[in-house]
Write a protein that holds these residues in place. Sequence first.
Motif, PDB file in Angstrom:
ATOM      1  N   VAL A 111       0.983  -1.079  -0.143  1.00  0.00           N
ATOM      2  CA  VAL A 111       0.038  -0.008   0.183  1.00  0.00           C
ATOM      3  C   VAL A 111       1.144   1.425   0.074  1.00  0.00           C
ATOM      4  CG1 VAL A 111      -2.319  -0.796   0.568  1.00  0.00           C
ATOM      5  CG2 VAL A 111      -0.383  -0.156   2.326  1.00  0.00           C
ATOM      6  N   ALA A 115       0.328   4.131  -2.688  1.00  0.00           N
ATOM      7  CA  ALA A 115       0.028   5.275  -2.498  1.00  0.00           C
ATOM      8  C   ALA A 115       1.892   6.204  -3.545  1.00  0.00           C
ATOM      9  CB  ALA A 115       0.112   5.219  -1.094  1.00  0.00           C
ATOM     10  N   CYS A 135      -3.121   9.597   0.174  1.00  0.00           N
ATOM     11  CA  CYS A 135      -3.461   7.781   1.544  1.00  0.00           C
ATOM     12  C   CYS A 135      -3.420   7.298   0.989  1.00  0.00           C
ATOM     13  CB  CYS A 135      -4.245   8.019   2.897  1.00  0.00           C
ATOM     14  SG  CYS A 135      -5.237   6.385   3.262  1.00  0.00           S
ATOM     15  N   TYR A 136      -3.270   5.321   0.335  1.00  0.00           N
ATOM     16  CA  TYR A 136      -3.874   4.408  -0.373  1.00  0.00           C
ATOM     17  C   TYR A 136      -4.675   3.260  -0.032  1.00  0.00           C
ATOM     18  CZ  TYR A 136      -4.308   0.922  -4.124  1.00  0.00           C
ATOM     19  OH  TYR A 136      -5.216   0.403  -5.142  1.00  0.00           O
ATOM     20  N   LEU A 137      -5.714   3.240  -0.082  1.00  0.00           N
ATOM     21  CA  LEU A 137      -6.150   2.188   0.812  1.00  0.00           C
ATOM     22  C   LEU A 137      -6.892   0.973  -0.109  1.00  0.00           C
ATOM     23  CD1 LEU A 137      -9.433   3.770   3.423  1.00  0.00           C
ATOM     24  CD2 LEU A 137      -6.769   3.071   3.786  1.00  0.00           C
ATOM     25  N   THR A 138      -6.251  -0.040   1.113  1.00  0.00           N
ATOM     26  CA  THR A 138      -6.837  -1.441  -0.258  1.00  0.00           C
ATOM     27  C   THR A 138      -8.382  -2.442   0.370  1.00  0.00           C
ATOM     28  OG1 THR A 138      -6.208  -3.765  -1.393  1.00  0.00           O
ATOM     29  CG2 THR A 138      -5.112  -3.193   0.399  1.00  0.00           C
ATOM     30  N   GLY A 145      -3.018   0.464   4.657  1.00  0.00           N
ATOM     31  CA  GLY A 145      -3.358   1.387   4.176  1.00  0.00           C
ATOM     32  C   GLY A 145      -1.614   2.379   4.053  1.00  0.00           C
ATOM     33  N   LEU A 162      -3.234   1.252   9.405  1.00  0.00           N
ATOM     34  CA  LEU A 162      -4.642   0.913   9.230  1.00  0.00           C
ATOM     35  C   LEU A 162      -5.538   0.589   9.520  1.00  0.00           C
ATOM     36  CD1 LEU A 162      -4.665   4.158   6.043  1.00  0.00           C
ATOM     37  CD2 LEU A 162      -4.021   4.627   9.173  1.00  0.00           C
ATOM     38  N   ILE A 227      -8.655   9.661   8.821  1.00  0.00           N
ATOM     39  CA  ILE A 227      -6.772   9.961   7.613  1.00  0.00           C
ATOM     40  C   ILE A 227      -6.967  10.847   7.421  1.00  0.00           C
ATOM     41  CG2 ILE A 227      -6.544   9.367   5.783  1.00  0.00           C
ATOM     42  CD1 ILE A 227      -7.441   6.473   5.967  1.00  0.00           C
ATOM     43  N   VAL A 236      -8.095  10.622  -0.480  1.00  0.00           N
ATOM     44  CA  VAL A 236      -7.841   8.914  -0.270  1.00  0.00           C
ATOM     45  C   VAL A 236      -8.609   8.245  -1.202  1.00  0.00           C
ATOM     46  CG1 VAL A 236      -8.382   7.010   2.377  1.00  0.00           C
ATOM     47  CG2 VAL A 236      -8.545  10.446   2.464  1.00  0.00           C
ATOM     48  N   ILE A 238      -9.742   4.362  -2.900  1.00  0.00           N
ATOM     49  CA  ILE A 238     -10.018   3.485  -1.898  1.00  0.00           C
ATOM     50  C   ILE A 238      -9.857   2.054  -3.153  1.00  0.00           C
ATOM     51  CG2 ILE A 238     -11.304   2.331  -0.990  1.00  0.00           C
ATOM     52  CD1 ILE A 238     -12.767   4.216   0.243  1.00  0.00           C
TER      53      ILE A 238
END
Length: 302
Positions: A111, A115, A135-138, A145, A162, A227, A236, A238
């Motif tokens: 992640v 990002a 921010c990169y969330l998976t 994150g 995260l 976040i 952010v 997702i």
Amino acid sequence: MNGPLVAGVELGGTKMVVLRARGREIVEQVTIPTTSPTETLGAGVALLSRWHAQEPFAALGIASFGPLRLDQSAPDFGHMLPTPKHGWTGADIYGVLSAALPCPAAIDTDVNGAALAEARWGAGAEGDAPSDCLCYLTIGTGLGGGFALNDRPLHGAMHPELGHILIRRAPGDAFAGACPFHGDCIEGLVSGPALAARFGVAGDQIAPDDPRWDDVAHDIAQLVGTILLTTAARQVLIGGGVGMGRADLLDRVRAKVVAQLGGYLPFVDAASVATIVRTPALGDQAGPLGAVALAMDMINRQ
């Protein structure tokens, strides 16, 4: 295509992508199922060694699921820390893969890598200047994150975790959660396995208008708000099977982010939230390109 030839490995909980790229252009990639460390990493080493014999690599970038030890002074640098993924605790990700190639190598979380790629070549690069905080969330098998902060991946004592933040639950939601460590942390509430436990069937089999999605959207919005409040991230993103697989869920999340913040953050409102909370511009290539970005940074440091 210009630039040095680099190798990349994106190691996920269900599959590993091994690739070679020239500059940021991926010229070949192969997907290998994630089974045991010996089998999975061994297959990656064999492929990388064969490619290197054809044309040497200038650097290797490894973007792996975590948690990982990223302190280079630690004796277990590059190893997997305790994880629910059976058989992977203690696996020497960096040591096994980097030993296969006589070139500089870097490792970070998948992640964090994603990002970094999105900040340079994706959503964060769509404006006049690259995003200074993204921010990169998976959301998929787990929830992870990462951050790109001033064009560098973020970590200190560890890397961001995260997925194990505890959020304020939706009123009346009695689901106990599915995380083996914390129960109802955010990963235990909205990851793929958590949705299966919550719904009784896989999330992709649940109708979009099922009212139980409201609790899921509430929980994800709680994380996104946290976040935004703690990091002042400009975006952010997702991704993952849950994150990119349900546009209707993302719309619910956006509405709840605006409502939960209550107007406190002036840059987040009904007009702007779709550009702030969104899917990755690079789609499912954000992870592989994250490994490429890590490799390119190793070249630039030489």
